[in-house]
Design an enzyme around this catalytic site. Structure first.
Site, PDB file in Angstrom:
ATOM      1  N   CYS A  79       0.868  -1.184  -0.147  1.00  0.00           N
ATOM      2  CA  CYS A  79       0.178   0.100   0.022  1.00  0.00           C
ATOM      3  C   CYS A  79       0.729   1.277   0.062  1.00  0.00           C
ATOM      4  CB  CYS A  79      -1.009   0.030   1.206  1.00  0.00           C
ATOM      5  SG  CYS A  79      -0.902   1.040   2.551  1.00  0.00           S
ATOM      6  N   CYS A  82       1.233   3.408   3.149  1.00  0.00           N
ATOM      7  CA  CYS A  82       1.897   2.662   3.816  1.00  0.00           C
ATOM      8  C   CYS A  82       3.553   3.014   3.704  1.00  0.00           C
ATOM      9  CB  CYS A  82       1.876   1.052   4.252  1.00  0.00           C
ATOM     10  SG  CYS A  82       0.015   0.959   4.444  1.00  0.00           S
TER      11      CYS A  82
END
Ligand SMILES: Cc1cc2nc3c(=O)[nH]c(=O)nc-3n(C[C@H](O)[C@H](O)[C@H](O)COP(=O)(O)OP(=O)(O)OC[C@H]3O[C@@H](n4cnc5c(N)ncnc54)[C@H](O)[C@@H]3O)c2cc1C
Ligand SMILES: *[C@@H]1O[C@H](CO)[C@@H](O)[C@H](O)[C@H]1NC(C)=O
Ligand SMILES: *[C@@H]1O[C@H](CO)[C@@H](O)[C@H](O)[C@H]1NC(C)=O
Ligand SMILES: *[C@@H]1O[C@H](CO)[C@@H](O)[C@H](O)[C@H]1NC(C)=O
Length: 808
Positions: A79, A82
């Site tokens: 992600c 992230c």
């Protein structure tokens, strides 16, 4: 930290792609296989971040019933948010690592198959999510939500403090009180607390500095930090405090004094308080005063802590080249490339004295000229010890740590020297106009990867290098890159077991050393002034400011080297003597005459043995000189044998046999001719004489053949010699000899066999009697047994030695 280290993941597979091309396909395949599982489990954090890596195996022990409050980041490695957040989280972890006993950070990759169950159980749906688990959380706890919308470490840190202040009972036991203190509490403080200092931080109501410093000091003893609000009028007026924030020290005697710092900010308060006399890190012995050295053999050498010492750099070279490298009997492939780069950088930039530079340059030119795909360490050692006896060339032996002295023998020293060496090299590269900005750094990276004995260190360093070394585009940035990575390591290791209490790990240079290097941002966060750090580094590590105190005298080094060389020559002579005797024994066996002459030979031999003294020495002298010359040439032109002769190479290099054997044999052949003619005069008819002389010719030819291309074991007795020669050496030499043989021992059997066969053939062609042959066979058998026994012994020894080589 120890816990962290223990968990060091398998992510590091040590690939340096550059060299992969040279490796054969199967190796590459193996490589890929090793790589893929670690790629699969690769999260965004590694063992060298100060973040606990959660996995099904440890999640319970970390989160449940913990004495510290835990913030856990749930992320998915794919992600984007992230990935963008990970450096922030990493910096946060670094920033509050002193708070660990009270509050710690953890992370888990929910994209990893094995972690999904846990992530689902906690109810994670979006990434990244940070959850707060208070101390002593129950097994069914799902944590509290924690909003981490900010990418500002400072904001996150403040939120963490907010969370801690609102912590439900039971309070994390290691967490100090964070609320403001009052006049009443201070008045009675020393009655109830047995500490040396009470540090009071006066601040605005909204300021977090007091609480941050309190937490920064929570692992330190003999000091307590409390904050006093600007609104606490009594105290403020009593002390006449006008500046907020400011820090005052209150000691049991009732004295108040202002804490002096360059800038009134968190980092500066924490740094100064942690270094107050009498303040120690919990669980660490108080620092010993520097002159009280428990190390009996080595008296403490006083030194200036803000200087670099050449003695440390030379000791580092000694340890690196003579000890660390010696663990690799044969150096090939990637390791060989690493070694070449390392030596090349040293030869270019090491700011050593002329003798040392001569040695490094000679080592470099010989290394770069060798074309084989492997070399034996033995060959490197020969050059390091200057066996060629080039003038004014030496690497001082032994370790003399000065700036890298540790308060205990297992602290500092070599790793400290290694850091210092590479800082010096990056600065030298910049100063002397290097061209490749990454030259020194990649030499260091490769050396550490291939050879550095502390394997965990090597893994951590490789992770850092892989992360950001490509960004180094100028020589100046190379200097700064190494400085900042070193500081990162310092941050990670502060308070670690390997930290010398006398030399605490600080963000370097300290404010005392370089006040101008430190500044703060508008929001009060610490900031390095790189435009100040850079000139500081350039001057601190520059060759002109390196101190030469405690260095061994150059003439002494050279004298020691000569002595060592002489005794090695002696050992060689002893070896040759045995060799000669063996040869004579053999010659007497090959002698065509009946027992009578054999007896006489033996007698002569005995006589010779008795009176060998002076005559032999003379002999040695001449031969030594001749040998030197030849060695010099051999080493100069072909320091390493060609690759196709790999098997015998290390060994031949080690004993420098070709030249020596060659010389000796020529002389001996003359002897044989003389002896033969003498015998012939007495015992033989003319016809026999002719036959004998033709035999001699035959033998001479054979010897030549053996000498030239082959492994040059003139008499096939090679293996036997060192054993006896050893008896004539002193213990130290003997050990070195043994090591030497052990290093090359792997080639023995093959060679003995080879020469065995050749000898037998020639013996047969001359016309041995059966007794002679069986004598030969017995002799060979004995020598082989001796070898076997030695091999076993040294293998054992090598294992022991390897064990000892582990870094302190
Ligand atoms: C490549 C490498 C990786 C390592 N990794 C680990 C590891 O993962 N785990 C572990 O336990 N140990 C590791 N070590 C060892 C550790 O870093 C220290 O070298 C060791 O603990 C000795 O510490 P020291 O107090 O002598 O200071 P060192 O950190 O060795 O520093 C030596 C000297 O360099 C100067 N210095 C300090 N910081 C800087 C800086 N930022 N820039 C320039 N100069 C500075 C100071 O004068 C200091 O005395 C590593 C060492 C090396 C060389
Ligand atoms: C939690 O720790 C406390 C004391 O440290 C102990 O009494 C208790 O049994 C522990 N509970 C669990 C579930 O481990
Ligand atoms: C605290 O300081 C005093 C005085 O310097 C010292 O005697 C004592 O050992 C210190 N205590 C600790 C735990 O370091
Ligand atoms: C140590 O070196 C620094 C920097 O050169 C110098 O300013 C200082 O006076 C020296 N200290 C001592 C005790 O020699």
């Amino acid at each position: 930290m120890a816990r962290r280290c223990g968990r060091a993941t398998s992510r590091f597979t040590g690939e340096i792609h550059k060299h992969a091309g040279k490796i054969a396909t199967p190796v590459v395949l193996l490589f890929v296989c090793l790589l893929s599982p670690s790629v699969a489990q690769a999260g965004l954090y590694t063992a060298s971040d100060q973040v606990i890596l959660l996995s099904p195996g440890n999640v319970e022990s970390v989160l449940i019933n913990s004495t510290a409050a835990i913030f856990a980041e749930f992320y998915a490695s794919w992600c984007g948010h992230c990935i963008a957040f990970s450096p922030v989280y990493r910096n946060l972890a670094r920033d509050i690592k002193e708070w660990k006993p009270a509050v710690d950070l953890a992370a888990i990759d929910c994209a990893a198959e094995e972690n999904r169950k846990f992530c689902t159980a906690i109810g994670i749906r979006a990434y990244p999510t940070i959850k707060f688990f208070h101390a002593y959380s129950k097994a069914d706890s799902k944590g509290q939500a924690f909003k981490a919308s900010s990418h500002d470490v400072r904001v996150l840190r403040h939120r963490i403090i907010d969370k801690l202040e609102n912590h439900v009972e039971p309070w994390p036991p290691a967490c100090p009180p964070l609320e403001p203190t009052s006049q009443a509490e201070i008045d009675s403080f020393f009655e109830t607390n047995n500490v040396q200092y009470l540090a009071l931080i006066f601040e605005d109501t909204k300021s977090y500095i007091g609480r941050e410093v309190t937490l920064d000091l929570l692992q330190f003893e003999n000091v307590t930090v409390r904050r006093v609000l600007k609104t606490e009028d009594g105290l403020v007026t009593k002390l006449g405090v006008t500046e907020f924030p400011s820090c005052y020290l209150y000691s049991p005697g009732g004295n108040f004094s202002r804490l002096r710092v360059n800038i009134e900010a968190r980092t500066f308060y924490s740094y100064a308080l942690q270094r107050l006399p009498g303040v120690t890190r919990s669980g660490k012995p108080p620092p010993v005063t520097t002159d009280v050295s428990k190390d009996k053999q080595e008296p403490w050498k006083p030194f200036n802590r803000s200087r670099v010492y050449m003695a440390d750099l030379e000791s580092t070279l000694h340890y690196s080249l003579r000890v660390e490298l010696a663990a690799h009997t044969v150096i090939k492939g990637e390791a060989l490339t690493s070694l070449k780069k390392y030596i090349s950088v040293l030869a270019k930039y090491f700011p050593g004295r002329p003798v040392v530079m001569n040695l490094l340059k000679s080592l470099n030119s010989q290394l770069q000229n060798q074309t084989g795909n492997e070399i034996s360490y033995e060959a490197v050692r020969e050059i390091l010890n200057n066996t060629a006896q080039s003038p004014d060339t030496a690497l001082p032996e032994g370790e003399r740590w000065v700036g890298c002295q540790g308060s205990q023998p297992h602290l500092r020293r070599y790793p400290c020297g290694m850091w210092t060496l590479f800082h010096v090299l990056t600065v030298q590269a910049k100063n002397t106009g290097g061209t490749d900005p990454q030259e020194v750094l990649s030499a260091m990276r490769n050396y550490v990867h291939s050879f550095f004995g502390c394997r965990a260190c090597a893994e951590h360093f490789e992770i850092m290098a892989r992360e950001s070394m490509v960004e180094v585009k100028t020589l100046s940035i190379a200097v700064l890159w190494l400085w900042s990575r070193h500081n990162r390591v310092n941050n990670r290791l502060a308070g670690d077991l390997s930290e010398d209490p006398n030399f605490p790990k600080v963000q370097w240079p300290s404010p005392e050393m370089c006040p101008a290097c430190h500044s703060v941002k508008d929001n009060g966060e610490h900031r390095w002034s790189q435009e100040q750090v850079f000139p500081f580094l350039m001057s601190y590590f520059s060759s002109s400011s390196i101190l030469t105190d405690y260095l061994e005298d150059e003439s002494q080094i050279l004298a020691e080297q000569r002595e060592k060389h002489a005794s090695q020559q002696q050992a060689l002579e002893a070896q040759k003597r045995v060799e000669r005797k063996a040869r004579e024994a053999l010659d007497s066996m090959t002698h065509p005459l009946p027992s009578q002459s054999t007896v006489q030979d033996e007698e002569e031999e005995e006589e010779e043995e008795e009176e060998e003294g002076p005559q032999d020495e003379e002999d040695e002298g001449n031969e030594g000189a001749a040998t030197d010359e030849m060695e010099g040439k051999t080493l100069e032109t072909t320091p390493w044998a060609k690759p196709e002769m790999e098997v015998g190479r290390g060994r031949r290099q080690a004993h420098r046999k070709p030249s020596i054997v060659g010389l000796r044999m020529r002389e001996l052949q003359e002897d044989i001719v003389d002896l033969d003619s003498f015998v012939n005069q007495h015992y033989r008819a003319k016809a026999l004489q002719v036959a004998a002389s033709s035999r001699v010719k035959q033998r001479t030819l054979q010897r030549k053949e053996e000498r030239d291309p082959g492994p040059a074991f003139g008499l096939g007795m090679e293996g036997l010699q060192p054993v006896e020669a050893d008896f004539e050496l002193d213990a130290g030499q003997q050990r070195k000899r043994l090591q030497k043989r052990e290093l090359t021992g792997q080639h023995f059997d093959e060679e003995v066999e080879l020469s065995h066969g050749g000898r037998l053939m020639s013996a047969l062609s001359i016309g041995f009697s059966k007794v002679d042959i069986s004598l030969c066979v017995i002799l060979y058998f004995l020598s082989s047994m001796c070898l076997l026994a030695m091999c076993l012994f040294f293998k054992k020894r090598l294992r022991l030695r390897r064990g000892k080589l582990a870094l302190p």
